[in-house]
Design a protein around this motif. Sequence first.
Motif, short mmCIF file in Angstrom:
data_model
loop_
_atom_site.label_atom_id
_atom_site.label_comp_id
_atom_site.label_asym_id
_atom_site.label_seq_id
_atom_site.Cartn_x
_atom_site.Cartn_y
_atom_site.Cartn_z
N ALA A 1 -4.39 -0.32 -3.24
CA ALA A 1 -3.68 -1.07 -4.29
C ALA A 1 -2.19 -0.78 -4.28
O ALA A 1 -1.36 -1.63 -4.64
CB ALA A 1 -4.27 -0.73 -5.66
N LYS A 2 -1.84 0.42 -3.83
CA LYS A 2 -0.43 0.81 -3.79
C LYS A 2 0.33 0.00 -2.74
O LYS A 2 1.55 -0.16 -2.82
CB LYS A 2 -0.35 2.30 -3.47
CG LYS A 2 0.90 2.97 -3.93
CD LYS A 2 0.79 4.46 -3.71
CE LYS A 2 2.10 5.13 -3.99
NZ LYS A 2 2.06 6.55 -3.67
N THR B 1 -12.42 5.99 -5.13
CA THR B 1 -11.38 5.61 -6.09
C THR B 1 -10.00 5.87 -5.52
O THR B 1 -9.08 5.04 -5.67
CB THR B 1 -11.56 6.39 -7.41
OG1 THR B 1 -12.85 6.11 -7.93
CG2 THR B 1 -10.52 6.00 -8.43
N LEU B 2 -9.83 7.00 -4.85
CA LEU B 2 -8.53 7.31 -4.25
C LEU B 2 -8.18 6.34 -3.13
O LEU B 2 -7.02 5.93 -2.98
CB LEU B 2 -8.51 8.75 -3.74
CG LEU B 2 -8.51 9.84 -4.83
CD1 LEU B 2 -8.67 11.23 -4.21
CD2 LEU B 2 -7.24 9.77 -5.66
N THR C 1 0.64 -2.26 -12.78
CA THR C 1 0.29 -0.85 -12.87
C THR C 1 -1.23 -0.74 -12.86
O THR C 1 -1.90 -1.40 -13.66
CB THR C 1 0.84 -0.23 -14.17
OG1 THR C 1 2.25 -0.38 -14.18
CG2 THR C 1 0.50 1.24 -14.25
N ILE C 2 -1.75 0.07 -11.96
CA ILE C 2 -3.19 0.31 -11.88
C ILE C 2 -3.42 1.79 -12.16
O ILE C 2 -2.81 2.64 -11.50
CB ILE C 2 -3.77 -0.10 -10.52
CG1 ILE C 2 -3.59 -1.60 -10.31
CG2 ILE C 2 -5.23 0.29 -10.41
CD1 ILE C 2 -4.04 -2.09 -8.96
N ALA D 1 -5.96 4.74 -11.92
CA ALA D 1 -7.21 5.16 -11.27
C ALA D 1 -7.60 6.52 -11.83
O ALA D 1 -6.84 7.48 -11.74
CB ALA D 1 -7.02 5.24 -9.76
N THR D 2 -8.79 6.63 -12.42
CA THR D 2 -9.25 7.89 -13.00
C THR D 2 -10.32 8.50 -12.10
O THR D 2 -11.18 7.79 -11.58
CB THR D 2 -9.83 7.66 -14.41
OG1 THR D 2 -10.88 6.71 -14.32
CG2 THR D 2 -8.76 7.14 -15.35
N ALA E 1 -7.09 3.18 -4.79
CA ALA E 1 -5.74 3.30 -5.32
C ALA E 1 -4.71 3.25 -4.20
O ALA E 1 -3.62 2.67 -4.36
CB ALA E 1 -5.61 4.59 -6.11
N LYS E 2 -5.04 3.84 -3.05
CA LYS E 2 -4.12 3.82 -1.91
C LYS E 2 -3.91 2.39 -1.41
O LYS E 2 -2.79 1.97 -1.09
CB LYS E 2 -4.67 4.70 -0.80
CG LYS E 2 -3.74 4.84 0.39
CD LYS E 2 -4.35 5.75 1.43
CE LYS E 2 -3.44 5.87 2.64
NZ LYS E 2 -4.05 6.72 3.67
#
Length: 196
Positions: free
Chosen positions: A94-95, A87-88, A69-70, A72-73, A91-92
């Motif tokens: 990392a997904k 950051t987005l 689980t990551i 991202a803030t 997160a993309k």
Amino acid sequence: MRRKEGAYINKSLLTLGTVISRLSSGHPTETSPTPYSTPTTTNTNHIPYRDSKLTRLLQPSLSGGGYITILATICGGKSFSSETLSTLQFAKRAKKIPAKAVQMASFLDGDHPELQRMIDEYKAQIEALKHQLMEAQARQANVEEMDSLTVQREQLNNRIERLSVLALAAGDSRNPIVQQVYPRFTISLIYRLSQR
């Protein structure tokens, strides 16, 4: 020192981003990644886990052996739009990391006669040890009871001796109390001497 520390943090984050982008790119590898080992592929597919301490620590989690689980803030302010966008994107990427986590199968679920035999032996040993412990506790209780009875007998013998001496001192041998106590005192004295 703060500049040096910031450089280390930036290097770790950059390496983490590189590792995640390589993992999420979907390039096939010759061998599936395992914790603490790098995949043996061509240089284009090399994943630089060892380039920073952070990625070295996260290697077992990022290698696909488990679900991760990551969090991202982001900040909604206009002045932070570039950081929010990066950051987005992070997160993309990392997904897209492939996860090959499988649930560990219990040894007792399958057919493992050797393991079942060992478990049965251990259970039998545990039951035998419990039985031995109960017997030892029963013997200890009997020994304590015998010790208590021995102490009570000694106390009664001492009391009889004291009373006998008092009776002898209180009157002569013609006294009926002395005549009743004297034989007991004699028997008790002979018994005590025989025990020594």
